[in-house]
Design a protein around this motif. Structure first.
Motif, PDB file in Angstrom:
ATOM      1  N   GLY A   1      85.705  16.776   9.318  1.00  0.00           N
ATOM      2  CA  GLY A   1      86.564  16.371  10.317  1.00  0.00           C
ATOM      3  C   GLY A   1      86.566  15.128  11.047  1.00  0.00           C
ATOM      4  N   GLY A   2      85.551  14.372  10.709  1.00  0.00           N
ATOM      5  CA  GLY A   2      85.306  13.308  11.558  1.00  0.00           C
ATOM      6  C   GLY A   2      84.145  13.273  12.659  1.00  0.00           C
ATOM      7  N   ASN A   3      83.642  14.631  12.776  1.00  0.00           N
ATOM      8  CA  ASN A   3      82.400  14.752  13.456  1.00  0.00           C
ATOM      9  C   ASN A   3      81.122  14.190  13.147  1.00  0.00           C
ATOM     10  N   ASP A   4      80.313  13.930  14.174  1.00  0.00           N
ATOM     11  CA  ASP A   4      78.918  13.205  13.828  1.00  0.00           C
ATOM     12  C   ASP A   4      78.049  14.267  13.495  1.00  0.00           C
ATOM     13  N   PRO A   5      77.428  14.372  12.023  1.00  0.00           N
ATOM     14  CA  PRO A   5      76.599  15.640  11.786  1.00  0.00           C
ATOM     15  C   PRO A   5      75.272  15.788  12.592  1.00  0.00           C
ATOM     16  N   VAL A   6      74.889  14.472  12.824  1.00  0.00           N
ATOM     17  CA  VAL A   6      73.495  14.356  13.596  1.00  0.00           C
ATOM     18  C   VAL A   6      73.758  15.005  14.969  1.00  0.00           C
ATOM     19  N   ALA A   7      75.077  14.644  15.458  1.00  0.00           N
ATOM     20  CA  ALA A   7      75.392  15.414  17.071  1.00  0.00           C
ATOM     21  C   ALA A   7      75.020  16.932  16.889  1.00  0.00           C
ATOM     22  N   TYR A   8      75.377  17.596  15.906  1.00  0.00           N
ATOM     23  CA  TYR A   8      75.283  19.115  15.876  1.00  0.00           C
ATOM     24  C   TYR A   8      73.886  19.383  16.279  1.00  0.00           C
ATOM     25  N   PHE A   9      72.794  18.720  15.653  1.00  0.00           N
ATOM     26  CA  PHE A   9      71.330  18.808  16.010  1.00  0.00           C
ATOM     27  C   PHE A   9      70.887  18.348  17.491  1.00  0.00           C
ATOM     28  N   VAL A  10      71.487  17.072  17.911  1.00  0.00           N
ATOM     29  CA  VAL A  10      71.089  16.547  18.974  1.00  0.00           C
ATOM     30  C   VAL A  10      71.788  17.125  20.300  1.00  0.00           C
ATOM     31  N   ASP A  11      73.034  17.265  20.183  1.00  0.00           N
ATOM     32  CA  ASP A  11      73.915  17.656  21.360  1.00  0.00           C
ATOM     33  C   ASP A  11      74.327  19.343  21.186  1.00  0.00           C
ATOM     34  N   ARG A  12      73.817  19.795  20.126  1.00  0.00           N
ATOM     35  CA  ARG A  12      74.191  21.190  20.151  1.00  0.00           C
ATOM     36  C   ARG A  12      75.673  21.425  19.912  1.00  0.00           C
ATOM     37  N   LYS A  13      76.302  20.464  19.766  1.00  0.00           N
ATOM     38  CA  LYS A  13      78.148  20.619  19.652  1.00  0.00           C
ATOM     39  C   LYS A  13      78.531  19.616  18.718  1.00  0.00           C
TER      40      LYS A  13
ATOM     41  N   ALA B   1      67.904  10.599   6.068  1.00  0.00           N
ATOM     42  CA  ALA B   1      67.424  12.033   5.705  1.00  0.00           C
ATOM     43  C   ALA B   1      68.980  12.769   5.520  1.00  0.00           C
ATOM     44  N   PRO B   2      69.756  12.216   4.804  1.00  0.00           N
ATOM     45  CA  PRO B   2      71.373  12.982   4.699  1.00  0.00           C
ATOM     46  C   PRO B   2      71.031  14.420   4.444  1.00  0.00           C
ATOM     47  N   ARG B   3      70.096  14.889   3.608  1.00  0.00           N
ATOM     48  CA  ARG B   3      70.163  16.381   3.119  1.00  0.00           C
ATOM     49  C   ARG B   3      69.837  17.161   4.532  1.00  0.00           C
ATOM     50  N   ILE B   4      69.142  16.565   5.481  1.00  0.00           N
ATOM     51  CA  ILE B   4      68.527  17.232   6.762  1.00  0.00           C
ATOM     52  C   ILE B   4      70.017  17.639   7.347  1.00  0.00           C
ATOM     53  N   TYR B   5      70.851  16.470   7.656  1.00  0.00           N
ATOM     54  CA  TYR B   5      71.979  16.706   8.518  1.00  0.00           C
ATOM     55  C   TYR B   5      73.127  17.114   7.845  1.00  0.00           C
ATOM     56  N   ALA B   6      73.543  16.798   6.861  1.00  0.00           N
ATOM     57  CA  ALA B   6      74.516  17.200   6.029  1.00  0.00           C
ATOM     58  C   ALA B   6      74.694  18.598   6.109  1.00  0.00           C
ATOM     59  N   PRO B   7      75.993  19.183   6.102  1.00  0.00           N
ATOM     60  CA  PRO B   7      76.017  20.733   6.100  1.00  0.00           C
ATOM     61  C   PRO B   7      75.341  21.553   5.008  1.00  0.00           C
ATOM     62  N   HIS B   8      74.776  22.416   5.006  1.00  0.00           N
ATOM     63  CA  HIS B   8      74.131  23.269   3.999  1.00  0.00           C
ATOM     64  C   HIS B   8      75.227  23.960   3.294  1.00  0.00           C
ATOM     65  N   LEU B   9      75.016  23.963   2.003  1.00  0.00           N
ATOM     66  CA  LEU B   9      76.153  24.804   1.053  1.00  0.00           C
ATOM     67  C   LEU B   9      77.298  23.958   1.052  1.00  0.00           C
ATOM     68  N   LYS B  10      77.202  22.603   1.334  1.00  0.00           N
ATOM     69  CA  LYS B  10      78.343  21.748   1.053  1.00  0.00           C
ATOM     70  C   LYS B  10      79.587  22.060   1.948  1.00  0.00           C
ATOM     71  N   GLY B  11      79.104  22.809   3.119  1.00  0.00           N
ATOM     72  CA  GLY B  11      80.129  22.938   4.045  1.00  0.00           C
ATOM     73  C   GLY B  11      80.884  24.427   3.877  1.00  0.00           C
ATOM     74  N   CYS B  12      80.617  25.063   2.835  1.00  0.00           N
ATOM     75  CA  CYS B  12      81.006  26.267   2.193  1.00  0.00           C
ATOM     76  C   CYS B  12      80.765  27.478   3.190  1.00  0.00           C
ATOM     77  N   ASP B  13      81.483  28.417   3.594  1.00  0.00           N
ATOM     78  CA  ASP B  13      81.171  29.475   4.621  1.00  0.00           C
ATOM     79  C   ASP B  13      79.978  30.318   4.000  1.00  0.00           C
ATOM     80  N   PRO B  14      78.691  30.519   4.360  1.00  0.00           N
ATOM     81  CA  PRO B  14      77.982  31.440   3.727  1.00  0.00           C
ATOM     82  C   PRO B  14      78.137  32.934   4.056  1.00  0.00           C
ATOM     83  N   THR B  15      78.890  33.238   4.895  1.00  0.00           N
ATOM     84  CA  THR B  15      79.405  34.699   4.949  1.00  0.00           C
ATOM     85  C   THR B  15      80.299  34.956   3.723  1.00  0.00           C
ATOM     86  N   ALA B  16      81.259  34.162   3.485  1.00  0.00           N
ATOM     87  CA  ALA B  16      82.314  34.238   2.381  1.00  0.00           C
ATOM     88  C   ALA B  16      81.495  34.163   1.125  1.00  0.00           C
ATOM     89  N   LEU B  17      80.491  33.315   0.958  1.00  0.00           N
ATOM     90  CA  LEU B  17      79.616  32.915  -0.306  1.00  0.00           C
ATOM     91  C   LEU B  17      78.938  34.206  -0.548  1.00  0.00           C
TER      92      LEU B  17
END
Length: 147
Positions: free
Chosen positions: A34-46, A77-93
């Motif tokens: 949705g336009g969010n920075d994938p690396v920020a989730y790891f660095v800023d935890r948000k 290292a895009p595979r490290i920062y990109a959402p796992h499971l291509k962004g699909c909800d693991p609980t639903a999967l």
């Protein structure tokens, strides 16, 4: 009948997003997360909104970053920062169906960014992450959520 032809032309003329909904891609803007920075989730935890001047195309999707440093980290290292499971909800999967995760509802688990459709799914996952992640991986390939 004329309105049907006009509607068809409008659909064909509309701009198409970069990718379907992999990586929680916004269908209007075409930005992953949705336009969010994938690396920020790891660095800023948000989630943090990226800037257009720091965008990058990877896997037919446009990614935005808050700065050049985050962009460079993702590029290495895009595979490290990109959402796992291509962004699909693991609980639903794990339950055998696909739901694209919400970039605002996430968890970092074993060094992976996971997105969830709802706070309830996130809660359920965090209560038993190993079991649900195993179930998610079992369904991911079949349901189109594997990398």
């Amino acid at each position: 009948m004329a309105w049907l032809a006009l509607a068809s032309l409008l659909v064909l003329a509309a701009p198409q997003p970069a990718a379907a909904l992999d990586f929680a891609t916004d269908p209007v803007s075409g930005y992953a997360l949705g336009g969010n920075d994938p690396v920020a989730y790891f660095v800023d935890r948000k989630p943090r909104r990226g800037q257009q001047e720091h965008e990058l195309r990877w896997r037919d999707t446009i990614w935005m970053f808050v700065n050049e440093g985050n962009r460079a980290a993702f590029e290495k290292a895009p595979r490290i920062y990109a959402p796992h499971l291509k962004g699909c909800d693991p609980t639903a999967l794990a339950g055998g169906f696909v739901t694209i995760g919400n970039p605002s509802i996430f968890a970092l688990h074993d060094g992976r960014l996971l997105l969830f459709h709802s706070e309830i799914n996130r809660f359920l996952f965090l209560a038993d992450p190993q079991t649900l992640l195993e179930g998610a991986h079992d369904s991911a390939e079949r349901l189109g959520c594997a990398r």
